[in-house]
Structure formats: structure tokens, C-alpha cells
Design a protein around this motif. Structure first.
Motif, PDB file in Angstrom:
ATOM      1  N   THR A  55       0.677  -1.257   0.072  1.00 49.27           N
ATOM      2  CA  THR A  55       0.122   0.100   0.037  1.00 49.27           C
ATOM      3  C   THR A  55       0.963   1.224   0.092  1.00 49.27           C
ATOM      4  O   THR A  55       1.773   1.514   0.632  1.00 49.27           O
ATOM      5  CB  THR A  55      -0.980  -0.104   1.181  1.00 49.27           C
ATOM      6  OG1 THR A  55      -1.825   1.331   1.053  1.00 49.27           O
ATOM      7  CG2 THR A  55      -0.344  -0.321   2.588  1.00 49.27           C
ATOM      8  N   GLU A  56       0.571   2.019  -0.933  1.00 49.48           N
ATOM      9  CA  GLU A  56       1.154   3.301  -0.992  1.00 49.48           C
ATOM     10  C   GLU A  56       0.910   4.434  -0.103  1.00 49.48           C
ATOM     11  O   GLU A  56       1.316   5.501  -0.068  1.00 49.48           O
ATOM     12  CB  GLU A  56       1.311   3.779  -2.549  1.00 49.48           C
ATOM     13  CG  GLU A  56       2.111   2.813  -3.238  1.00 49.48           C
ATOM     14  CD  GLU A  56       1.806   3.140  -4.804  1.00 49.48           C
ATOM     15  OE1 GLU A  56       1.253   4.517  -5.274  1.00 49.48           O
ATOM     16  OE2 GLU A  56       2.279   2.472  -5.883  1.00 49.48           O
ATOM     17  N   PRO A  58      -1.541   4.898   3.898  1.00 55.02           N
ATOM     18  CA  PRO A  58      -1.578   4.346   5.208  1.00 55.02           C
ATOM     19  C   PRO A  58      -3.256   4.276   4.893  1.00 55.02           C
ATOM     20  O   PRO A  58      -3.869   4.825   4.395  1.00 55.02           O
ATOM     21  CB  PRO A  58      -1.393   5.601   6.238  1.00 55.02           C
ATOM     22  CG  PRO A  58      -1.207   7.036   5.546  1.00 55.02           C
ATOM     23  CD  PRO A  58      -0.901   6.580   4.036  1.00 55.02           C
ATOM     24  N   SER A  60      -6.604   3.395   7.302  1.00 57.91           N
ATOM     25  CA  SER A  60      -7.064   3.617   8.740  1.00 57.91           C
ATOM     26  C   SER A  60      -8.575   3.712   8.415  1.00 57.91           C
ATOM     27  O   SER A  60      -9.095   3.699   7.336  1.00 57.91           O
ATOM     28  CB  SER A  60      -6.494   4.887   9.258  1.00 57.91           C
ATOM     29  OG  SER A  60      -6.872   5.993   8.593  1.00 57.91           O
ATOM     30  N   CYS A 121      -6.310  -1.825  12.730  1.00 53.51           N
ATOM     31  CA  CYS A 121      -5.882  -0.557  12.142  1.00 53.51           C
ATOM     32  C   CYS A 121      -5.073   0.294  13.016  1.00 53.51           C
ATOM     33  O   CYS A 121      -5.494   0.214  14.226  1.00 53.51           O
ATOM     34  CB  CYS A 121      -7.208  -0.122  11.678  1.00 53.51           C
ATOM     35  SG  CYS A 121      -7.967  -1.035  10.452  1.00 53.51           S
ATOM     36  N   PRO A 122      -4.463   1.403  12.500  1.00 52.79           N
ATOM     37  CA  PRO A 122      -4.215   1.510  11.068  1.00 52.79           C
ATOM     38  C   PRO A 122      -3.056   0.886  10.567  1.00 52.79           C
ATOM     39  O   PRO A 122      -2.288   0.207  11.493  1.00 52.79           O
ATOM     40  CB  PRO A 122      -3.626   3.332  11.379  1.00 52.79           C
ATOM     41  CG  PRO A 122      -3.249   3.460  12.716  1.00 52.79           C
ATOM     42  CD  PRO A 122      -3.751   2.329  13.394  1.00 52.79           C
ATOM     43  N   PHE A 123      -2.938   0.818   9.449  1.00 57.78           N
ATOM     44  CA  PHE A 123      -1.700   0.063   8.675  1.00 57.78           C
ATOM     45  C   PHE A 123      -0.888   1.306   8.004  1.00 57.78           C
ATOM     46  O   PHE A 123      -1.466   2.191   7.254  1.00 57.78           O
ATOM     47  CB  PHE A 123      -2.412  -0.969   7.828  1.00 57.78           C
ATOM     48  CG  PHE A 123      -3.183  -2.074   8.309  1.00 57.78           C
ATOM     49  CD1 PHE A 123      -2.366  -2.943   8.767  1.00 57.78           C
ATOM     50  CD2 PHE A 123      -4.498  -2.017   8.310  1.00 57.78           C
ATOM     51  CE1 PHE A 123      -3.169  -4.267   9.119  1.00 57.78           C
ATOM     52  CE2 PHE A 123      -5.287  -2.775   8.892  1.00 57.78           C
ATOM     53  CZ  PHE A 123      -4.501  -4.061   9.221  1.00 57.78           C
ATOM     54  N   ARG A 124       0.180   1.156   8.294  1.00 67.68           N
ATOM     55  CA  ARG A 124       1.288   2.014   7.657  1.00 67.68           C
ATOM     56  C   ARG A 124       1.380   1.824   6.074  1.00 67.68           C
ATOM     57  O   ARG A 124       1.259   0.532   5.791  1.00 67.68           O
ATOM     58  CB  ARG A 124       2.445   2.204   8.217  1.00 67.68           C
ATOM     59  CG  ARG A 124       3.495   1.047   8.222  1.00 67.68           C
ATOM     60  CD  ARG A 124       4.734   1.133   8.716  1.00 67.68           C
ATOM     61  NE  ARG A 124       5.611  -0.167   8.886  1.00 67.68           N
ATOM     62  CZ  ARG A 124       5.682  -0.958   8.244  1.00 67.68           C
ATOM     63  NH1 ARG A 124       4.871  -1.280   7.248  1.00 67.68           N
ATOM     64  NH2 ARG A 124       6.325  -2.086   8.578  1.00 67.68           N
ATOM     65  N   ALA A 125       1.880   2.770   5.393  1.00 69.75           N
ATOM     66  CA  ALA A 125       2.084   2.510   4.041  1.00 69.75           C
ATOM     67  C   ALA A 125       3.500   1.661   4.046  1.00 69.75           C
ATOM     68  O   ALA A 125       4.115   1.716   4.773  1.00 69.75           O
ATOM     69  CB  ALA A 125       2.680   4.080   3.396  1.00 69.75           C
ATOM     70  N   GLY A 126       3.479   0.916   2.990  1.00 69.00           N
ATOM     71  CA  GLY A 126       4.655   0.017   2.615  1.00 69.00           C
ATOM     72  C   GLY A 126       4.206  -1.523   2.328  1.00 69.00           C
ATOM     73  O   GLY A 126       3.073  -1.851   1.933  1.00 69.00           O
ATOM     74  N   TYR A 128       4.092  -5.375   2.801  1.00 68.17           N
ATOM     75  CA  TYR A 128       3.631  -6.580   3.996  1.00 68.17           C
ATOM     76  C   TYR A 128       3.683  -7.793   3.227  1.00 68.17           C
ATOM     77  O   TYR A 128       3.139  -8.567   2.340  1.00 68.17           O
ATOM     78  CB  TYR A 128       2.149  -6.408   4.438  1.00 68.17           C
ATOM     79  CG  TYR A 128       2.131  -5.058   5.249  1.00 68.17           C
ATOM     80  CD1 TYR A 128       2.227  -5.038   6.516  1.00 68.17           C
ATOM     81  CD2 TYR A 128       1.288  -4.094   4.583  1.00 68.17           C
ATOM     82  CE1 TYR A 128       1.975  -3.913   7.240  1.00 68.17           C
ATOM     83  CE2 TYR A 128       1.202  -2.837   5.070  1.00 68.17           C
ATOM     84  CZ  TYR A 128       1.544  -2.857   6.407  1.00 68.17           C
ATOM     85  OH  TYR A 128       1.413  -1.503   7.248  1.00 68.17           O
TER      86      TYR A 128
END
Length: 181
Positions: A55-56, A58, A60, A121-126, A128
Motif C-alpha cells: 500500500t502506497e 496508510p 485507517s 488498524c491503522p496500517f502504515r504505507a509499505g 507486507y
């Protein structure tokens, strides 16, 4: 005498699973790779999965997933209705669903914790990544009208009415043949 008796079997098989990003990977959320084995996957049984998600942006609350499930019938694709939160359903708050499965304040289970993957949640950009991992699939029953056939399932992830990611899956469901001599 040989005969096929699928009604005696309480198991099912998921065969020929394929996937693709709906948008050729242009949305900020994508599946980079996904591997599922064996083929067919037996239910109940064991499945081996590896996946890389990216995901580019975040992610939430509020996160929404809209699932469209279709079954092939006589060469046409029919949309399965949403019945008891199964079928073509919209889940308006994914973060709440995650909290229902994985209690807040508790560590994420098994492989998620091992590989440092979040379950809330939340998931940071990056990126996985779940390396090759085995999961047990429990026995469950599907309505008879869903039990066998070819399927297409599309999932669209949105945040505040902005589409984040979209993936399509195809597969076949079948009852394994039981042969009696």
C-alpha cells in the motif's frame, strides 16, 4: 459397480485458483504476489499460502471492502446475494471486523506475530509479506446452491469513498469423488 457419491462426502475442494489486480496495479493498494497450494485445496484440510501486499498510502478507519461474488450458471455469471454476511456483501468497517477477530491489546496470532504483520488498524504505507505459511482450514458447510461450480469474486477496498485497491479471484468448488467398488 462403480458410482460417484458426492452426497456421502462432507468435504469440498477449491480448484484452479487464479488472481489479478483489477486495475493492472495502478491503485495505491496491490497484491504483488500470491501463491496458494496445493491445487486442489481440500476443506477441511491444510493450505499453504505466501503473499506480498503493498500500500502506497496508510490505511485507517473507515475502511470498506465491497465483495461481489458471482457463480457461473449455464454460461452466464449470476451475482450471489449477501445472506448472513456471506456472498456479495459490503463490509463498511473493516477495522471493527479485525478487532472482532483479534482482540485489541492482545498480540497478533501465530504467523502474523512471527513475521511482524499487524492485525489492527491503522496500517502504515509499505509492503507486507507473509512467507510460505501453512494454515488449517476447518470444516464448514455451504448452502447446496453454492456447493459446486465456477466462481468469480471481486474485492474492492475503499477509504472515505476513494478506491485503494481491487483484486479479482476465480476458482472452482467441487466435492471430491467417492468411489465405491
Amino acid at each position: 459397480m462403480l458410482f460417484d457419491s458426492p452426497s456421502l462426502s462432507s468435504s469440498q475442494q477449491v480448484k484452479s485458483i487464479t488472481w489479478e489486480n483489477c486495475d493492472s496495479g495502478k491503485l495505491p493498494g496491490t497484491i504483488k504476489s500470491l501463491s496458494i497450494s496445493p491445487d486442489p485445496v481440500s476443506i477441511p484440510g491444510e493450505v499453504i499460502v505466501s503473499v506480498v501486499l503493498n500500500t502506497e498510502v496508510p490505511l485507517s478507519s473507515p475502511l470498506q471492502i465491497k465483495i461481489t461474488a458471482e457463480k457461473e450458471l449455464f454460461g452466464d455469471w449470476l451475482t450471489a446475494p449477501c445472506i448472513d454476511k456471506f456472498g456479495s456483501c459490503t463490509y463498511t468497517e473493516v477495522c471493527d471486523l479485525l478487532d472482532a477477530f483479534f482482540k485489541p491489546g492482545q498480540q497478533c496470532p501465530g504467523p502474523l506475530q512471527t513475521y511482524g504483520l499487524p492485525c489492527h488498524c491503522p496500517f502504515r504505507a509499505g509492503s507486507y509479506s507473509l512467507p510460505t505459511t501453512s494454515f488449517k482450514i476447518p470444516s464448514f458447510s455451504l448452502p447446496s446452491w453454492l456447493a459446486e461450480g465456477n466462481y468469480r469474486v471481486t474485492g474492492i477496498l475503499s477509504h472515505k469513498n476513494q478506491e485503494i485497491g481491487c483484486a479479482k479471484f476465480t476458482f472452482s468448488l467441487a466435492e471430491p469423488s467417492s468411489w465405491w467398488w
